[in-house]
Design a protein around this motif. Structure first.
Motif, PDB file in Angstrom:
ATOM      1  N   VAL A 109       0.848  -1.193   0.000  1.00  0.00           N
ATOM      2  CA  VAL A 109       0.000   0.000   0.000  1.00  0.00           C
ATOM      3  C   VAL A 109       0.881   1.239   0.000  1.00  0.00           C
ATOM      4  O   VAL A 109       1.814   1.347   0.801  1.00  0.00           O
ATOM      5  N   GLY A 110       0.595   2.167  -0.910  1.00  0.00           N
ATOM      6  CA  GLY A 110       1.336   3.412  -0.945  1.00  0.00           C
ATOM      7  C   GLY A 110       0.913   4.326   0.191  1.00  0.00           C
ATOM      8  O   GLY A 110      -0.283   4.531   0.412  1.00  0.00           O
ATOM      9  N   ILE A 111       1.876   4.866   0.939  1.00  0.00           N
ATOM     10  CA  ILE A 111       1.592   5.741   2.078  1.00  0.00           C
ATOM     11  C   ILE A 111       2.345   7.049   1.899  1.00  0.00           C
ATOM     12  O   ILE A 111       3.540   7.048   1.583  1.00  0.00           O
ATOM     13  N   MET A 112       1.648   8.165   2.086  1.00  0.00           N
ATOM     14  CA  MET A 112       2.333   9.447   2.136  1.00  0.00           C
ATOM     15  C   MET A 112       1.611  10.355   3.131  1.00  0.00           C
ATOM     16  O   MET A 112       0.407  10.212   3.347  1.00  0.00           O
ATOM     17  N   LYS A 117       0.059  22.812   3.950  1.00  0.00           N
ATOM     18  CA  LYS A 117       0.598  23.588   2.834  1.00  0.00           C
ATOM     19  C   LYS A 117       0.838  22.730   1.595  1.00  0.00           C
ATOM     20  O   LYS A 117       1.303  23.245   0.582  1.00  0.00           O
ATOM     21  N   GLY A 118       0.526  21.440   1.694  1.00  0.00           N
ATOM     22  CA  GLY A 118       0.689  20.563   0.540  1.00  0.00           C
ATOM     23  C   GLY A 118       2.049  19.922   0.435  1.00  0.00           C
ATOM     24  O   GLY A 118       2.322  19.203  -0.534  1.00  0.00           O
ATOM     25  N   HIS A 119       2.932  20.161   1.420  1.00  0.00           N
ATOM     26  CA  HIS A 119       4.256  19.537   1.393  1.00  0.00           C
ATOM     27  C   HIS A 119       4.143  18.062   1.786  1.00  0.00           C
ATOM     28  O   HIS A 119       3.484  17.715   2.763  1.00  0.00           O
ATOM     29  N   VAL A 120       4.810  17.209   1.021  1.00  0.00           N
ATOM     30  CA  VAL A 120       4.821  15.775   1.310  1.00  0.00           C
ATOM     31  C   VAL A 120       5.933  15.506   2.311  1.00  0.00           C
ATOM     32  O   VAL A 120       7.128  15.637   1.990  1.00  0.00           O
ATOM     33  N   LEU A 121       5.575  15.141   3.533  1.00  0.00           N
ATOM     34  CA  LEU A 121       6.549  14.910   4.593  1.00  0.00           C
ATOM     35  C   LEU A 121       7.174  13.531   4.487  1.00  0.00           C
ATOM     36  O   LEU A 121       8.330  13.332   4.866  1.00  0.00           O
ATOM     37  N   PHE A 122       6.405  12.576   3.990  1.00  0.00           N
ATOM     38  CA  PHE A 122       6.900  11.207   3.834  1.00  0.00           C
ATOM     39  C   PHE A 122       6.170  10.551   2.677  1.00  0.00           C
ATOM     40  O   PHE A 122       4.966  10.755   2.483  1.00  0.00           O
ATOM     41  N   ALA A 123       6.894   9.772   1.892  1.00  0.00           N
ATOM     42  CA  ALA A 123       6.289   8.999   0.802  1.00  0.00           C
ATOM     43  C   ALA A 123       7.114   7.732   0.625  1.00  0.00           C
ATOM     44  O   ALA A 123       8.324   7.801   0.394  1.00  0.00           O
ATOM     45  N   ASN A 124       6.483   6.564   0.780  1.00  0.00           N
ATOM     46  CA  ASN A 124       7.234   5.321   0.633  1.00  0.00           C
ATOM     47  C   ASN A 124       7.455   4.985  -0.842  1.00  0.00           C
ATOM     48  O   ASN A 124       6.898   5.620  -1.742  1.00  0.00           O
ATOM     49  N   GLN A 125       8.278   3.967  -1.073  1.00  0.00           N
ATOM     50  CA  GLN A 125       8.637   3.604  -2.446  1.00  0.00           C
ATOM     51  C   GLN A 125       7.428   3.104  -3.237  1.00  0.00           C
ATOM     52  O   GLN A 125       7.350   3.295  -4.445  1.00  0.00           O
ATOM     53  N   THR A 126       6.462   2.497  -2.537  1.00  0.00           N
ATOM     54  CA  THR A 126       5.283   1.966  -3.228  1.00  0.00           C
ATOM     55  C   THR A 126       4.469   3.078  -3.858  1.00  0.00           C
ATOM     56  O   THR A 126       4.054   2.979  -5.022  1.00  0.00           O
ATOM     57  N   VAL A 127       4.240   4.153  -3.111  1.00  0.00           N
ATOM     58  CA  VAL A 127       3.439   5.249  -3.659  1.00  0.00           C
ATOM     59  C   VAL A 127       4.185   5.940  -4.800  1.00  0.00           C
ATOM     60  O   VAL A 127       3.576   6.377  -5.784  1.00  0.00           O
ATOM     61  N   ALA A 129       6.245   4.400  -6.849  1.00  0.00           N
ATOM     62  CA  ALA A 129       6.152   3.493  -7.991  1.00  0.00           C
ATOM     63  C   ALA A 129       4.762   3.552  -8.629  1.00  0.00           C
ATOM     64  O   ALA A 129       4.622   3.545  -9.849  1.00  0.00           O
ATOM     65  N   ILE A 130       3.719   3.610  -7.789  1.00  0.00           N
ATOM     66  CA  ILE A 130       2.352   3.663  -8.312  1.00  0.00           C
ATOM     67  C   ILE A 130       2.134   4.929  -9.128  1.00  0.00           C
ATOM     68  O   ILE A 130       1.541   4.896 -10.214  1.00  0.00           O
ATOM     69  N   LEU A 131       2.623   6.062  -8.604  1.00  0.00           N
ATOM     70  CA  LEU A 131       2.404   7.347  -9.263  1.00  0.00           C
ATOM     71  C   LEU A 131       3.469   7.681 -10.295  1.00  0.00           C
ATOM     72  O   LEU A 131       3.334   8.669 -11.032  1.00  0.00           O
ATOM     73  N   GLY A 132       4.534   6.872 -10.345  1.00  0.00           N
ATOM     74  CA  GLY A 132       5.589   7.116 -11.324  1.00  0.00           C
ATOM     75  C   GLY A 132       6.412   8.342 -11.018  1.00  0.00           C
ATOM     76  O   GLY A 132       6.878   9.028 -11.930  1.00  0.00           O
ATOM     77  N   CYS A 133       6.620   8.652  -9.729  1.00  0.00           N
ATOM     78  CA  CYS A 133       7.405   9.822  -9.321  1.00  0.00           C
ATOM     79  C   CYS A 133       8.608   9.342  -8.510  1.00  0.00           C
ATOM     80  O   CYS A 133       8.444   8.729  -7.454  1.00  0.00           O
ATOM     81  N   GLU A 134       9.813   9.613  -9.003  1.00  0.00           N
ATOM     82  CA  GLU A 134      11.009   9.233  -8.263  1.00  0.00           C
ATOM     83  C   GLU A 134      11.194  10.120  -7.024  1.00  0.00           C
ATOM     84  O   GLU A 134      11.675   9.674  -5.990  1.00  0.00           O
ATOM     85  N   VAL A 135      10.828  11.384  -7.177  1.00  0.00           N
ATOM     86  CA  VAL A 135      10.919  12.327  -6.058  1.00  0.00           C
ATOM     87  C   VAL A 135       9.545  12.955  -5.856  1.00  0.00           C
ATOM     88  O   VAL A 135       8.915  13.412  -6.812  1.00  0.00           O
TER      89      VAL A 135
END
Length: 434
Positions: A109-112, A117-127, A129-135
């Protein structure tokens, strides 16, 4: 003590007029005061150094435990013990953090987590990979993946759940997105879970279609088989070329009557199917559940009286409200209550319970409970399939209709049954904010 004794001696010899002695004592007093101030400053600097080290997470400091007086040695020993405790707690925290980090990284399961303010504090590798975003550092980056995905997460409300389809060069995926808000210190953070459920949906969809086709085929063939058989028999009567007798006329009339009856049944079946596929979107409003239950009981009062069924109503809290479409909710609960009454009719001590409660996550659970015949375990997974029924005159759309309505309310319907003991149908609605 030495400083106190020296001061007393200084006063004594000064009163005696022995200038040389009290002058020497004055010099000694000055030296003792300077030494005392030096001792205090050194201790204070040591304490400041110790606290600065703690503040900067420096756990490598160590103080000599055999230094100077016993008081200084004891102080150094205590600070080393505190530092050792902090070291152990730090190691435990780091170990737990690494443990949970590993779990989050390797879960399917992708977790972020996202702040206001919309800043992503944490995003695991699954999310990623699902969204196709390396960063992934801000939800604005999701607009490059899909504009509606960015809009959805930017305006996501806690306890909400949505499905969204994403298209890329390789495939189309279906994502299930849910969120929950948590408070960390003074900041509110939104925890968003994203899961690719395309394969599960595809398998479930195929199974649902197979089950639906099986039921449709069964119902249609049950209606068409008599029509085909009777039509063939009537054709033989007419194909003989002989004069039609009164007996033949009676057969024709009876056959046509059966054909008409079966045709009407097939028409009603198709009408039920059309009604099932044209459910309007819910027009939600706040509904007092106590008034809703009273209305339901009033509608089935005669059936309850005839079957001698006792009704119990429980609400927690008493003034509970649900955000839903009132006609659709009334239809669902009324259908469940009628099913319960039918199950309780042969029961000598039938009890029908209508319950509603609010969970700690603000979800509203409405339950219809009875102690009737119940549902066999072999059928529990089939009762929500459209047009599946065990009743002689049932259409088989009541429960499947309820399931569809609950999905439109972002909720779900569940059932638990122990035959001849207890059957519970529960409608779970998402929480709402005042």
């Amino acid at each position: 003590m030495l400083l106190l004794l020296t001061c007393l001696g200084f006063v004594f010899f000064m009163l005696k007029g022995q200038i040389l002695v009290y002058a020497i004592l004055a010099i000694i007093i000055a030296f003792q005061v300077a030494s005392f101030i030096h001792f205090l400053n050194r201790t204070n600097r040591k304490m400041i150094f110790f606290f600065d080290a703690i503040e900067n997470s420096d756990s490598t400091i160590h103080f000599t435990e055999t230094e100077g007086s016993s008081v200084t040695s004891e102080l150094n020993k205590r600070m080393n013990q505190v530092n050792h405790i902090i070291q152990n707690e730090k190691i435990k925290t780091q170990t737990q953090e690494q443990y949970y980090q590993t779990i989050l990284e390797y879960t399917n399961v992708g977790i972020m987590t996202v702040n206001k303010k919309g800043h992503v504090l944490f995003a695991n590798q699954t999310v990623k990979a699902i969204l196709g975003c390396e960063v992934l550092t801000h939800i604005q980056q999701l607009s490059k993946v899909a504009s509606d995905l960015h809009t959805l997460i930017a305006h996501f409300t806690p306890f909400d759940q949505r499905l969204i389809s994403l298209h890329n060069e390789r495939e189309t995926i279906t994502l299930s997105i849910a969120a929950k808000s948590i408070k960390i210190q003074e900041s509110v953070v939104l925890v968003v879970s994203i899961q690719n459920i395309y394969n599960e949906l595809d398998t479930q969809q195929v199974d649902s279609w197979m089950g639906l086709i099986k039921v449709l085929s069964h119902e249609i063939m049950n209606s068409l088989a008599p029509i085909t058989s009777i039509s063939q028999s009537l054709s033989k009567v007419l194909d003989t070329g002989a004069k039609i007798t009164s007996s033949d006329g009676a057969k024709l009339a009876k056959g046509l009557s059966v054909i008409q009856e079966q045709s009407l049944g097939l028409t009603e079946f198709v009408s039920a199917y059309r009604a099932f596929t044209k459910i309007p979107k819910p027009d939600k409003e706040l509904i007092p559940i106590a008034s809703l239950f009273d209305k339901i009981v009033l509608l089935v009062r005669e059936d309850l009286t005839l079957a001698a069924i006792k009704v119990e109503i429980n609400l927690t809290p008493n003034h509970l409200e649900v955000f839903a479409d009132e006609p659709q909710l009334t239809q669902m609960i009324l259908n469940l209550v009628k099913n319960a009454i039918q199950s309780l009719q042969p029961h000598p001590n039938g009890i029908l319970q209508l319950e509603a409660l609010k969970t700690v996550s603000n979800r509203i659970i409405i339950s219809v409970i009875d102690n009737g015949a119940g549902i066999p375990e072999a059928l529990i997974d089939q009762i929500f399939i459209p047009f599946f029924t065990t009743k002689e005159k049932g259409t088989g759309i009541g429960l499947s209709l309820s399931k569809h309505i609950m999905q439109q309310h972002q909720g779900h319907i569940t059932v638990k049954s122990i035959p001849h003991r207890q059957t519970i149908f529960s409608l779970a609605f998402p929480g709402f904010s005042d």
